[in-house]
Design a protein around this motif. Structure first.
Motif, PDB file in Angstrom:
ATOM      1  N   ILE A  93     125.735  51.393   8.350  1.00 40.65           N
ATOM      2  CA  ILE A  93     124.680  50.432   8.023  1.00 40.65           C
ATOM      3  C   ILE A  93     125.302  49.131   7.541  1.00 40.65           C
ATOM      4  O   ILE A  93     125.876  49.057   6.444  1.00 40.65           O
ATOM      5  N   ALA A  94     125.193  48.100   8.373  1.00 39.79           N
ATOM      6  CA  ALA A  94     125.844  46.819   8.090  1.00 39.79           C
ATOM      7  C   ALA A  94     124.926  45.841   7.381  1.00 39.79           C
ATOM      8  O   ALA A  94     125.374  44.761   6.974  1.00 39.79           O
ATOM      9  N   GLU A  95     123.654  46.207   7.220  1.00 33.60           N
ATOM     10  CA  GLU A  95     122.721  45.314   6.535  1.00 33.60           C
ATOM     11  C   GLU A  95     121.527  46.110   6.032  1.00 33.60           C
ATOM     12  O   GLU A  95     121.041  47.021   6.714  1.00 33.60           O
ATOM     13  N   PHE A  96     121.074  45.794   4.840  1.00 32.28           N
ATOM     14  CA  PHE A  96     119.837  46.385   4.326  1.00 32.28           C
ATOM     15  C   PHE A  96     119.200  45.425   3.330  1.00 32.28           C
ATOM     16  O   PHE A  96     119.876  44.593   2.725  1.00 32.28           O
ATOM     17  N   THR A  97     117.902  45.519   3.205  1.00 28.00           N
ATOM     18  CA  THR A  97     117.162  44.749   2.199  1.00 28.00           C
ATOM     19  C   THR A  97     116.836  45.683   1.044  1.00 28.00           C
ATOM     20  O   THR A  97     116.144  46.692   1.213  1.00 28.00           O
ATOM     21  N   GLY A  98     117.353  45.348  -0.123  1.00 29.99           N
ATOM     22  CA  GLY A  98     117.220  46.229  -1.264  1.00 29.99           C
ATOM     23  C   GLY A  98     115.847  46.187  -1.903  1.00 29.99           C
ATOM     24  O   GLY A  98     114.984  45.365  -1.544  1.00 29.99           O
ATOM     25  N   THR A  99     115.650  47.073  -2.841  1.00 25.06           N
ATOM     26  CA  THR A  99     114.377  47.121  -3.565  1.00 25.06           C
ATOM     27  C   THR A  99     114.161  45.854  -4.385  1.00 25.06           C
ATOM     28  O   THR A  99     113.040  45.597  -4.859  1.00 25.06           O
ATOM     29  N   ASP A 100     115.238  45.058  -4.546  1.00 22.12           N
ATOM     30  CA  ASP A 100     115.123  43.788  -5.263  1.00 22.12           C
ATOM     31  C   ASP A 100     114.730  42.649  -4.336  1.00 22.12           C
ATOM     32  O   ASP A 100     114.641  41.484  -4.764  1.00 22.12           O
TER      33      ASP A 100
END
Length: 490
Positions: A321-328
């Protein structure tokens, strides 16, 4: 789905917990052999105890997916995994030494399990039960003993293997020397060959148990370790001749929440369950705390070097996984890694299982697959003669085709060096975060130190002797001069 999960949990309890009604583990080494085993149920309980150290438990299961397990530590010594701190950083920098308990522990915790299995075989041989039951039980234990002995041999080199007569006289303290390399290989080989002769065919073997295909698969690993190419080819041919195994069309799906119980690719997997009988903690290890839906501790990452080595369309790259949008609400990637991806992408490999109700998951721990047979045979064919062949290239292309990438051509890999560089890369792409054997692959081809130095530069403490882990100072002391430490660690 519910029935399949229930089946997996019940099987785990049977395999790893014997026949105790309260599902409590039993130390069979402390049972008086004059009164146990007395029945076929007793024999099956002893067999279950042989699987016990091979499960995925954090404390005493060698296939734990935590830092206490083989895959985590061994892949972290290569470009597949990198650790920003702790034992994982020690692995990445090859900074382990004789006082590094996280690296000496595998021998300390598991070497005496080989002795336990030796005693178990003797007890079953002397039991007054059906001969076929005895033969099948002994075959399973020999496969377990051969597997565990191989895994420790791969880590440390030759081990101390106590003879039965010494084990039967536990009050007599006898310091023992490590076996020679030839003796160690012979011990493992004998166990696995005898197991292969008596174990059931894969189609007749319950999921999670050892088949004759599994025994031959570990023989392939042993023969690769020793560069016995003709023997690798022989065992690969024997597995192929079973006409049972094949590649699963859905590579990513092998690590789904639905166990691959019916997959013809899986040679051996450790079933996992929520009860902790055998734990899969991989999401907990790799997912950052702010990962969407359900996070973890974020203890380990992959490397951008490894990520960049894949072709763009390779489906085996999917779970890096090279990118994710966090819960923040922040998007993290290589350009904005924070402390989550500064070394590389998130090596999830298995299904995120966001619906899991505990820190654990029921995604099973796949240890050996048929793809390994295919690529091992290709490597053996070429290294046996020193000349790449179309047959070997065709075998590699079987695996590449499933990965949705272009086929390779013999003309581009027409020397031994070019072929071996290609097969190493292919193995790393196919088996990352499974059984940790890529480390052994690098060692076999003399690339272990080279890859470590290239990855970490001046920070690396790698050296050729780091290809073996050290033994603990306690084991050296107990040996009273007979137990010799691996070179470089004195």
């Amino acid at each position: 789905m519910k029935n399949l999960k229930n089946y997996t949990i019940v099987l785990l309890l049977l395999v790893f917990s014997g026949c105790n009604e309260d599902i409590e583990s039993i130390n069979y080494d402390e049972i008086n052999p004059s009164i146990f085993p007395k029945s076929e149920a007793d024999v099956q309980a002893i067999v279950a105890s042989a699987y016990y150290p091979l499960r995925g438990s954090y404390g005493n299961g060698i296939h734990s997916t935590s830092e206490n397990g083989l895959m985590f530590i061994l892949d972290a010594t290569t470009e597949i995994l990198q650790g920003p701190y702790g034992v994982q950083q020690e692995a990445s920098l090859h900074s382990y030494k004789a006082s590094s308990t996280s690296f000496t522990r595998f021998y300390d915790v598991f070497y005496n399990k080989i002795s336990s299995m030796t005693l178990s075989i003797d007890r079953i041989q002397n039991a007054n039960v059906n001969e076929l039951v005895k033969k099948n039980a002994i075959a399973e234990i020999k496969c377990a003993r051969g597997l565990l002995a191989y895994e420790l041999f791969d880590l440390y080199g030759p081990l101390v293997v106590a003879p039965l007569e010494i084990l039967k006289s536990p009050l007599n303290e006898v310091p023992l020397a490590r076996l020679s390399n030839a003796e160690m290989v012979s011990f493992i080989e004998k166990d696995l060959k005898e197991a292969a002769a008596d174990l059931k065919a894969p189609g007749d073997t319950p999921y999670g148990r050892f088949s004759n295909g599994m025994a031959r698969m570990v023989l392939i690993r042993l023969y690769l370790h020793e560069k016995r190419w003709a023997d690798v080819e022989e065992q690969a041919n024997a597995i192929m001749a079973m006409n049972y195994y094949g590649l699963d069309a859905d590579y990513v799906g092998l690590w789904d929440v639905k166990p691959p119980v019916n997959s013809k690719e899986v040679i051996w997997a450790v079933p996992a369950d929520y009860a902790g009988t055998s734990e899969n903690q991989w999401q907990l290890m790799v997912l950052p705390a702010n990962y969407p839906e359900r996070g973890g501790y974020g203890t380990i990452q992959s490397s951008w070097k490894f990520y960049d080595s894949f072709e763009a369309t390779d489906i085996r790259k999917t779970a890096l996984i090279a990118e994710f949008t966090g819960t923040d609400g922040v998007t993290y990637n290589r350009a904005n890694p924070a402390n989550y991806m500064q070394l590389g992408p998130i090596p999830l490999k298995i299904h995120p299982d966001a619906a899991r109700t505990t820190a654990l998951t029921t995604v099973d721990i796949v240890v050996y697959r048929y793809a390994d047979v295919i690529l091992s045979k290709a490597e053996a064919l070429v290294n046996k003669t020193g000349t790449p062949t179309q047959e070997a290239i065709d075998l590699v292309n079987i695996v590449r085709k499933r990965a949705k990438i272009s086929e390779i051509q013999l003309a581009n890999y027409n020397t031994l060096a070019k072929f071996n560089d290609m097969i190493l890369l292919e193995r790393s792409h196919e088996y990352w975060c499974e059984n940790g054997q890529y480390r052994s692959d690098l060692i076999r081809h003399g690339k272990f130190t080279e890859h470590a130095l290239d990855l970490n530069g001046a920070a690396s403490q790698s050296a050729p002797y780091k290809a073996l882990f050290p033994f603990s100072l306690d084991r050296i002391s107990e040996g009273k001069g007979k137990f010799i430490q691996n070179p470089g660690y004195n």
